[in-house]
Design an enzyme around this catalytic site. Structure first.
Site, mmCIF file in Angstrom:
data_model
loop_
_atom_site.group_PDB
_atom_site.id
_atom_site.type_symbol
_atom_site.label_atom_id
_atom_site.label_comp_id
_atom_site.label_asym_id
_atom_site.label_seq_id
_atom_site.Cartn_x
_atom_site.Cartn_y
_atom_site.Cartn_z
ATOM 1 N N GLY A 1 0.770 -1.247 0.000
ATOM 2 C CA GLY A 1 0.000 0.000 0.000
ATOM 3 C C GLY A 1 0.793 1.284 0.000
ATOM 4 C CD GLU B 1 1.150 0.645 7.045
ATOM 5 O OE1 GLU B 1 1.286 0.533 5.815
ATOM 6 O OE2 GLU B 1 0.975 -0.325 7.800
ATOM 7 C CG ASP B 2 -1.309 1.659 3.358
ATOM 8 O OD1 ASP B 2 -1.071 1.314 4.542
ATOM 9 O OD2 ASP B 2 -1.903 0.913 2.560
ATOM 10 C CG ASP C 1 -8.396 0.558 10.379
ATOM 11 O OD1 ASP C 1 -9.088 1.487 10.813
ATOM 12 O OD2 ASP C 1 -8.879 -0.508 9.969
ATOM 13 C CG PHE D 1 -12.239 0.116 2.812
ATOM 14 C CD1 PHE D 1 -11.619 -0.638 3.801
ATOM 15 C CD2 PHE D 1 -11.851 -0.054 1.486
ATOM 16 C CE1 PHE D 1 -10.628 -1.559 3.470
ATOM 17 C CE2 PHE D 1 -10.858 -0.975 1.152
ATOM 18 C CZ PHE D 1 -10.246 -1.726 2.145
ATOM 19 N NE ARG E 1 -2.055 -3.201 -4.474
ATOM 20 C CZ ARG E 1 -2.091 -3.323 -3.149
ATOM 21 N NH1 ARG E 1 -1.917 -2.259 -2.381
ATOM 22 N NH2 ARG E 1 -2.287 -4.494 -2.586
HETATM 23 P P1 IMP Z 1 -4.430 -1.936 11.109
HETATM 24 O O1 IMP Z 1 -3.566 -3.088 11.493
HETATM 25 O O2 IMP Z 1 -5.864 -2.151 11.474
HETATM 26 O O3 IMP Z 1 -3.919 -0.609 11.598
HETATM 27 O O4 IMP Z 1 -4.489 -1.944 9.544
HETATM 28 C C1 IMP Z 1 -3.638 -1.243 8.773
HETATM 29 C C2 IMP Z 1 -3.627 -1.824 7.394
HETATM 30 O O5 IMP Z 1 -4.926 -2.283 6.985
HETATM 31 C C3 IMP Z 1 -3.222 -0.757 6.404
HETATM 32 O O6 IMP Z 1 -1.834 -0.711 6.244
HETATM 33 C C4 IMP Z 1 -3.937 -1.211 5.166
HETATM 34 O O7 IMP Z 1 -3.137 -2.155 4.490
HETATM 35 C C5 IMP Z 1 -5.184 -1.873 5.666
HETATM 36 N N1 IMP Z 1 -6.281 -0.913 5.660
HETATM 37 C C6 IMP Z 1 -6.850 -0.292 6.719
HETATM 38 N N2 IMP Z 1 -7.802 0.560 6.332
HETATM 39 C C7 IMP Z 1 -7.842 0.477 4.976
HETATM 40 C C8 IMP Z 1 -8.613 1.157 3.976
HETATM 41 O O8 IMP Z 1 -9.452 2.019 4.239
HETATM 42 N N3 IMP Z 1 -8.349 0.815 2.690
HETATM 43 C C9 IMP Z 1 -7.427 -0.118 2.334
HETATM 44 N N4 IMP Z 1 -6.661 -0.748 3.228
HETATM 45 C C10 IMP Z 1 -6.870 -0.456 4.548
HETATM 46 MG MG MG Z 2 -0.779 -1.743 4.692
#
Ligand code: IMP
Ligand code: MG
Length: 172
Positions: free
Chosen positions: A42, A97-98, A101, A150, A163
């Protein structure tokens, strides 16, 4: 699946935000041994744009971590699919990081990279979904913050789609 996309962050907003982050990082890491660790897949577009705006040298590494399944949310079970290829000992590591969440992925990655004994370890995220955090995490450099929703585009996918879009959209 006929998803409807709504524009959230335009090319101009993204460019301005990336330029701001690059400026902050260039100042803060002026005399450091900066290694950017991009989180695949990402963050690849964000990292590519960011690195070209830095005014200081930076080494580039990538990791790929994955939580199981193709769900919209982290399962919390995370594994390293591709690791860094140099030792990070004594280096000033900045994770690129992208999206942050729940924070579960980054918590795992930070712990994983900390074992290298870097001189410093910080986090730069393009998008912070602060309200969704399940574990506390310090994001040192934040591009955008957003509430729930999302998103796709600018490197970010939904099941490997979208992407290549140059802007960031909310999937309805
Ligand atoms: P976390 O572990 O819940 O913080 O998730 C982080 C990862 O989940 C990000 O690096 C993304 O790869 C994916 N992710 C979380 N939210 C989104 C979204 O809105 N769109 C696409 N990927 C997401
Ligand atoms: Mg990611």
């Amino acid at each position: 699946m006929a998803a409807e996309l709504k524009l959230l962050f335009s090319r101009k907003e993204i460019a301005e935000t990336v330029a701001r982050l690059a400026q902050e990082i260039s100042v803060d890491y002026a005399d450091k041994k900066l290694v950017l660790v991009g989180v695949l897949k990402g963050a690849f577009v964000f990292l590519a744009d960011l690195v070209r705006q830095l005014t200081i040298p930076a080494a580039i590494e990538f990791v790929r971590i994955a939580s199981y399944g193709a769900k919209k949310e982290s399962s919390g079970e995370i594994q390293v699919k591709k690791d860094v290829e140099i030792t990070l000992e004594g280096k000033d590591v900045l994770i690129i990081e992208d999206i942050v969440d729940t924070g579960l992925s980054l918590t795992f990655l930070i712990e994983h990279l900390r074992a290298h004994k870097p001189a410093s370890l910080k986090v730069c995220a393009l998008v912070d979904k602060k309200a969704r955090r399940e574990v506390e995490i310090k994001v040192d450099y934040t591009g955008f913050t957003m509430a729930d929703g999302f998103i796709v585009g600018y490197g970010i996918d939904f099941n490997e789609h979208y992407r290549a879009l140059p802007e960031i959209f909310v999937v309805d």
